[in-house]
Design a protein around this motif. Sequence first.
Motif, PDB file in Angstrom:
ATOM      1  N   ASN A  65      -3.845   5.769  -1.796  1.00 14.02           N
ATOM      2  CA  ASN A  65      -4.337   5.414  -0.466  1.00 14.02           C
ATOM      3  C   ASN A  65      -4.383   6.617   0.467  1.00 14.02           C
ATOM      4  OD1 ASN A  65      -4.814   2.640  -0.964  1.00 14.02           O
ATOM      5  ND2 ASN A  65      -2.642   2.191  -0.770  1.00 14.02           N
ATOM      6  N   ARG A  66      -3.406   7.511   0.368  1.00 18.02           N
ATOM      7  CA  ARG A  66      -3.459   8.739   1.180  1.00 18.02           C
ATOM      8  C   ARG A  66      -4.686   9.565   0.825  1.00 18.02           C
ATOM      9  NH1 ARG A  66       2.118   8.945   0.005  1.00 18.02           N
ATOM     10  NH2 ARG A  66       1.739  10.482  -1.642  1.00 18.02           N
ATOM     11  N   ASP A  67      -4.956   9.680  -0.462  1.00 17.83           N
ATOM     12  CA  ASP A  67      -6.104  10.478  -0.904  1.00 17.83           C
ATOM     13  C   ASP A  67      -7.411   9.912  -0.368  1.00 17.83           C
ATOM     14  OD1 ASP A  67      -4.345  12.091  -2.263  1.00 17.83           O
ATOM     15  OD2 ASP A  67      -4.792  11.266  -4.253  1.00 17.83           O
ATOM     16  N   LYS A  68      -7.564   8.601  -0.434  1.00 18.71           N
ATOM     17  CA  LYS A  68      -8.794   7.969   0.049  1.00 18.71           C
ATOM     18  C   LYS A  68      -8.964   8.188   1.553  1.00 18.71           C
ATOM     19  CE  LYS A  68      -7.649   3.964  -1.414  1.00 18.71           C
ATOM     20  NZ  LYS A  68      -7.621   2.499  -1.605  1.00 18.71           N
TER      21      LYS A  68
ATOM     22  N   ILE B 108       3.974   1.125  -6.659  1.00 22.61           N
ATOM     23  CA  ILE B 108       3.657   1.384  -5.255  1.00 22.61           C
ATOM     24  C   ILE B 108       3.637   2.871  -4.928  1.00 22.61           C
ATOM     25  CG2 ILE B 108       4.524   1.071  -2.898  1.00 22.61           C
ATOM     26  CD1 ILE B 108       5.032  -1.762  -3.472  1.00 22.61           C
ATOM     27  N   GLU B 109       4.455   3.670  -5.579  1.00 25.46           N
ATOM     28  CA  GLU B 109       4.413   5.114  -5.331  1.00 25.46           C
ATOM     29  C   GLU B 109       3.031   5.667  -5.683  1.00 25.46           C
ATOM     30  OE1 GLU B 109       6.429   6.999  -3.855  1.00 25.46           O
ATOM     31  OE2 GLU B 109       8.347   5.929  -3.816  1.00 25.46           O
ATOM     32  N   ALA B 110       2.501   5.256  -6.824  1.00 30.41           N
ATOM     33  CA  ALA B 110       1.158   5.689  -7.206  1.00 30.41           C
ATOM     34  C   ALA B 110       0.115   5.143  -6.239  1.00 30.41           C
ATOM     35  CB  ALA B 110       0.848   5.239  -8.634  1.00 30.41           C
ATOM     36  N   MET B 111       0.301   3.901  -5.783  1.00 31.94           N
ATOM     37  CA  MET B 111      -0.633   3.299  -4.844  1.00 31.94           C
ATOM     38  C   MET B 111      -0.622   4.044  -3.512  1.00 31.94           C
ATOM     39  SD  MET B 111      -2.901   0.993  -4.910  1.00 31.94           S
ATOM     40  CE  MET B 111      -2.374   0.242  -6.451  1.00 31.94           C
TER      41      MET B 111
ATOM     42  N   TYR C 209      -8.676  -0.617   1.319  1.00 32.78           N
ATOM     43  CA  TYR C 209      -7.515  -1.298   0.771  1.00 32.78           C
ATOM     44  C   TYR C 209      -7.206  -0.825  -0.659  1.00 32.78           C
ATOM     45  CZ  TYR C 209      -8.266  -4.359   4.788  1.00 32.78           C
ATOM     46  OH  TYR C 209      -8.436  -4.859   6.061  1.00 32.78           O
ATOM     47  N   ASN C 210      -6.108  -1.315  -1.194  1.00 32.20           N
ATOM     48  CA  ASN C 210      -5.577  -0.819  -2.461  1.00 32.20           C
ATOM     49  C   ASN C 210      -6.622  -0.653  -3.563  1.00 32.20           C
ATOM     50  OD1 ASN C 210      -2.970  -0.601  -1.526  1.00 32.20           O
ATOM     51  ND2 ASN C 210      -2.162  -2.342  -2.683  1.00 32.20           N
ATOM     52  N   SER C 211      -7.501  -1.621  -3.691  1.00 32.78           N
ATOM     53  CA  SER C 211      -8.400  -1.622  -4.845  1.00 32.78           C
ATOM     54  C   SER C 211      -9.696  -0.848  -4.613  1.00 32.78           C
ATOM     55  CB  SER C 211      -8.718  -3.067  -5.266  1.00 32.78           C
ATOM     56  OG  SER C 211      -7.542  -3.721  -5.692  1.00 32.78           O
ATOM     57  N   MET C 212      -9.889  -0.308  -3.411  1.00 29.08           N
ATOM     58  CA  MET C 212     -11.001   0.629  -3.231  1.00 29.08           C
ATOM     59  C   MET C 212     -10.689   1.905  -3.996  1.00 29.08           C
ATOM     60  SD  MET C 212     -13.838   1.859  -2.155  1.00 29.08           S
ATOM     61  CE  MET C 212     -14.420   0.433  -1.245  1.00 29.08           C
ATOM     62  N   THR C 213     -11.640   2.402  -4.741  1.00 29.38           N
ATOM     63  CA  THR C 213     -11.413   3.581  -5.558  1.00 29.38           C
ATOM     64  C   THR C 213     -11.544   4.864  -4.726  1.00 29.38           C
ATOM     65  OG1 THR C 213     -13.748   3.762  -6.162  1.00 29.38           O
ATOM     66  CG2 THR C 213     -12.328   2.399  -7.582  1.00 29.38           C
ATOM     67  N   VAL C 214     -10.936   5.936  -5.234  1.00 24.99           N
ATOM     68  CA  VAL C 214     -11.112   7.248  -4.616  1.00 24.99           C
ATOM     69  C   VAL C 214     -12.581   7.645  -4.670  1.00 24.99           C
ATOM     70  CG1 VAL C 214     -10.543   9.697  -4.796  1.00 24.99           C
ATOM     71  CG2 VAL C 214      -8.749   7.988  -5.106  1.00 24.99           C
ATOM     72  N   GLU C 215     -13.247   7.298  -5.771  1.00 26.76           N
ATOM     73  CA  GLU C 215     -14.667   7.610  -5.899  1.00 26.76           C
ATOM     74  C   GLU C 215     -15.488   6.889  -4.825  1.00 26.76           C
ATOM     75  OE1 GLU C 215     -12.537   8.519  -9.496  1.00 26.76           O
ATOM     76  OE2 GLU C 215     -12.673   6.629  -8.372  1.00 26.76           O
TER      77      GLU C 215
ATOM     78  N   SER D 175       0.828  -1.204   0.000  1.00 23.56           N
ATOM     79  CA  SER D 175       0.000   0.000   0.000  1.00 23.56           C
ATOM     80  C   SER D 175       0.862   1.253   0.000  1.00 23.56           C
ATOM     81  CB  SER D 175      -0.924   0.017   1.221  1.00 23.56           C
ATOM     82  OG  SER D 175      -0.180   0.133   2.427  1.00 23.56           O
ATOM     83  N   HIS D 176       2.152   1.090   0.272  1.00 23.43           N
ATOM     84  CA  HIS D 176       3.115   2.181   0.287  1.00 23.43           C
ATOM     85  C   HIS D 176       4.515   1.569   0.258  1.00 23.43           C
ATOM     86  CE1 HIS D 176       2.614   0.967   4.488  1.00 23.43           C
ATOM     87  NE2 HIS D 176       3.836   1.415   4.689  1.00 23.43           N
ATOM     88  N   PRO D 177       5.530   2.330  -0.126  1.00 21.24           N
ATOM     89  CA  PRO D 177       6.887   1.777  -0.167  1.00 21.24           C
ATOM     90  C   PRO D 177       7.368   1.370   1.227  1.00 21.24           C
ATOM     91  CG  PRO D 177       6.760   3.813  -1.430  1.00 21.24           C
ATOM     92  CD  PRO D 177       5.473   3.711  -0.660  1.00 21.24           C
ATOM     93  N   VAL D 178       8.164   0.313   1.269  1.00 22.18           N
ATOM     94  CA  VAL D 178       8.740  -0.203   2.521  1.00 22.18           C
ATOM     95  C   VAL D 178      10.216  -0.524   2.279  1.00 22.18           C
ATOM     96  CG1 VAL D 178       8.760  -2.200   4.093  1.00 22.18           C
ATOM     97  CG2 VAL D 178       6.587  -1.142   3.453  1.00 22.18           C
ATOM     98  N   PRO D 179      11.094  -0.123   3.185  1.00 20.71           N
ATOM     99  CA  PRO D 179      12.505  -0.503   3.050  1.00 20.71           C
ATOM    100  C   PRO D 179      12.696  -1.956   3.468  1.00 20.71           C
ATOM    101  CG  PRO D 179      12.204   0.790   5.052  1.00 20.71           C
ATOM    102  CD  PRO D 179      10.869   0.736   4.366  1.00 20.71           C
ATOM    103  N   VAL D 180      12.512  -2.865   2.540  1.00 19.08           N
ATOM    104  CA  VAL D 180      12.536  -4.297   2.845  1.00 19.08           C
ATOM    105  C   VAL D 180      13.827  -4.697   3.551  1.00 19.08           C
ATOM    106  CG1 VAL D 180      12.470  -6.620   1.817  1.00 19.08           C
ATOM    107  CG2 VAL D 180      10.969  -4.824   0.937  1.00 19.08           C
ATOM    108  N   GLU D 181      14.923  -4.017   3.224  1.00 21.96           N
ATOM    109  CA  GLU D 181      16.220  -4.373   3.795  1.00 21.96           C
ATOM    110  C   GLU D 181      16.295  -4.173   5.306  1.00 21.96           C
ATOM    111  OE1 GLU D 181      16.304  -0.083   2.501  1.00 21.96           O
ATOM    112  OE2 GLU D 181      15.669  -1.997   1.600  1.00 21.96           O
TER     113      GLU D 181
END
Length: 361
Positions: free
Chosen positions: A267-270, A260-263, A338-344, A179-185
């Motif tokens: 998600n922030r917008d929603k 993921i950046e776009a995602m 979650y990710n696939s819920m639309t802004v609308e 849902s957002h970037p994560v520093p996996v390392e």
Amino acid sequence: MTRKLNFYAGPSVLPLEVFEEIQKNMVEYGDSGLSLIETSHRSATYDEVHMGAISLIRELFAVPDNYKVLLLGGGATLQFGMIPMNFLPKDGHCDFVVSGSWSKKAYDDAKKIGSVNVLFDGKSEGYVSLPDAGDVKPSDGSSYVYITSNETIGGVQWKDWPDTGDVPLFCDMSSDIMSHPVPVEKFGLIYAGAQKNLGPAGVTIVIVRDDILERCADGLPAYLDYRTHANKDSLYNTPPVFPIWAMKLVLERMKRIGGIEAMAKHNRDKASLVYDVIDGSDGFYRCPVDERYRSEMNVVFRLPSEDLEKAFVAEATSKGMMGLKGHRSVGGCRASLYNSMTVEGAGELAEFMKGFMKEKR
């Protein structure tokens, strides 16, 4: 068919185009003459799907080369016991941050395997906050530190990550992975059930660092040993073919729309749409969560009375907004975005909340 808005905490909403692609290819996958779900998991046809899904996870989540990506059955709940069975020595201990219902369930299972030290327990405050990431320090001799990135019931979410030094950090990311970037390392092991953000129930992603795999306990049944799956590319036994295929389609769509950046922006917008109504309601709606740790995935809120909450859920349901009742253990209301819920979709909920408040205040 008029599709309703799915605010359930899981299984979650999936993109309509993914359903349509599945529908198109369910009876015959491509021109193979078979459905994928009846095709051998050793076939070249399925191999493209399986390895393609793993490759997309690596690409989109920026998984370093020294990590294995596993696709397992058993749900995320299996990981509650599988992790300590592999990594909690009989003469050692691990550390836990107990931040809500799901980390508490993992803690309860880990205690059955070995010794567990609690670094933080939010129960006394009702699981509405988290410790500062900088304050989470492993105890002497700890085998690992365990956290849950997002608590679906309490609506708390980590915004930064503890630095645990040489002690590996393990994380359940079931409800906010990708849902957002994560520093996996920063992590020794990450796992997540797919059914919140990435697909239908049935497949669990495990991302584990190579040196962590070397610590797996000997003598475990084959399926419960992570090395079994790492050595066989998660094809030791028949994998959950359908969920993996659906997840691959979700990941392909995610890549097409910006990764993921776009995602993350999506998600922030929603979440902002719904939280802005709560914060601007002069107390009609109230979010009990510490504002610093409010979840973008699961927005929990209360109304002035339980009767109003029941009316809110009933009226929303009648308008095609499903799953807004809070978990039975805490009550109130909850909107899962979650990710696939639309802004609308989130906007439609926000407008309903404004109208309900105007009518009932």
